[in-house]
Structure formats: structure tokens, C-alpha cells
Design a protein around this motif. Structure first.
Motif, short mmCIF file in Angstrom:
data_model
loop_
_atom_site.label_atom_id
_atom_site.label_comp_id
_atom_site.label_asym_id
_atom_site.label_seq_id
_atom_site.Cartn_x
_atom_site.Cartn_y
_atom_site.Cartn_z
N MET A 7 5.30 4.79 9.49
CA MET A 7 4.03 4.69 8.77
C MET A 7 3.35 6.04 8.72
O MET A 7 3.62 6.91 9.55
N GLN A 8 2.50 6.22 7.75
CA GLN A 8 1.77 7.47 7.63
C GLN A 8 0.54 7.44 8.54
O GLN A 8 -0.13 6.41 8.65
N LYS A 22 -6.60 5.83 -1.34
CA LYS A 22 -5.63 5.19 -2.23
C LYS A 22 -4.29 5.91 -2.23
O LYS A 22 -3.27 5.34 -2.59
N LYS A 23 -4.28 7.17 -1.82
CA LYS A 23 -3.04 7.96 -1.79
C LYS A 23 -2.14 7.54 -0.62
O LYS A 23 -0.95 7.83 -0.62
N ALA A 24 -2.71 6.89 0.37
CA ALA A 24 -1.94 6.48 1.55
C ALA A 24 -1.06 5.28 1.23
O ALA A 24 -1.41 4.43 0.41
N THR A 25 0.09 5.23 1.88
CA THR A 25 0.98 4.08 1.70
C THR A 25 0.43 2.89 2.49
O THR A 25 -0.39 3.04 3.39
N LYS A 26 0.93 1.72 2.15
CA LYS A 26 0.56 0.50 2.85
C LYS A 26 0.82 0.66 4.34
O LYS A 26 1.80 1.28 4.74
N SER A 28 -0.80 2.44 6.49
CA SER A 28 -1.12 3.76 7.05
C SER A 28 -2.22 3.60 8.09
O SER A 28 -2.99 2.64 8.07
N CYS A 45 -4.32 -1.31 5.45
CA CYS A 45 -4.21 -0.13 6.32
C CYS A 45 -4.99 -0.37 7.60
O CYS A 45 -5.72 -1.35 7.72
#
Length: 129
Positions: A7-8, A22-26, A28, A45
């Protein structure tokens, strides 16, 4: 609940807005590095609390300083102000001028502040709203 080991993790400041999130992946994880936690804009998130320490028992009449932290837990920026006063440091840390992180850490421990520990990563994720 499972979580992706890849995960990020986003270290975010006060300027983290909806467009940035919104740039983050699910799934995060947003970890604040500023005084205030980021606005919880995504349900897919996770959000961590601000860096914090547990107040020493000698500090009386402390219930909570920030409404997003547990009782007797203070944001690191607030602890830093108290430690600066207790140590008699008459300087302001800003811009490129900062004390030694180790010196500040040792002083905070010497005055009885303790790390606000997270039991485990997965249990923390389960506790987040």
C-alpha cells in the motif's frame, strides 16, 4: 480485514487537499507531519493521527489538548514548546535552523514525555474510522 503490504504511505502536511488525496491508490495510509491531521475525505483509505507523545504523570490537569488524540496525549509540536521552555532554549526553530533531533528527543524523554506507540500496524488500521 486484510491489507496490501505494498500500500502507499503518504506523508502529508496542511496543504493536502482533496485533489492530492485523489491521487492516492485505494487503501493508502495518510500520515500527517503537521500540526493538524488531514481531512478524512476518502472512505477507502486510512488516516493516522498527528505525531504525538504521552504527557508525563507530573504534568497535572491535562485531559486532552487536541480532540483527535486520546487523553493525556499531546501533539509533538506542543511537546516541543514545553520542552523548549523547560530546557531554557531561547531560540525559534524555523526554516533551515533546527536543533539536533537526538538532543530534542533525549530532552523530551528526560522530562518524562513518552512515545505514543501504535500496538501494531494492522490493529491501528482496524481502529481508524
Amino acid at each position: 480485514m486484510g491489507f496490501d503490504l505494498y500500500m502507499q504511505i503518504w506523508l502529508v502536511g496542511d496543504q493536502c487537499n482533496e485533489a492530492e488525496q485523489k491521487k492516492a491508490t485505494k487503501e493508502s495510509l495518510f500520515i500527517p507531519v503537521s500540526q493538524f491531521p488531514p481531512k478524512k475525505l476518502r472512505k477507502d483509505c486510512y488516516y493516522h493521527s498527528t505525531p504525538a507523545m504521552i504527557a508525563p504523570p507530573s504534568l497535572v490537569n491535562v485531559d486532552s489538548c487536541e480532540n483527535w488524540l486520546p487523553r493525556r496525549v499531546m501533539s509533538a509540536w506542543r511537546v516541543a514548546g514545553i520542552v523548549h521552555a523547560l530546557e531554557g532554549w531561547n531560540v525559534h526553530e524555523c526554516g533551515n535552523f533546527t536543533f539536533s533531533v537526538e538532543k530534542i528527543w533525549q530532552a523530551s524523554l528526560r522530562h518524562g514525555f513518552r512515545p505514543f506507540k501504535i500496538n501494531s500496524f494492522s490493529s491501528t488500521l482496524n481502529q481508524l474510522p
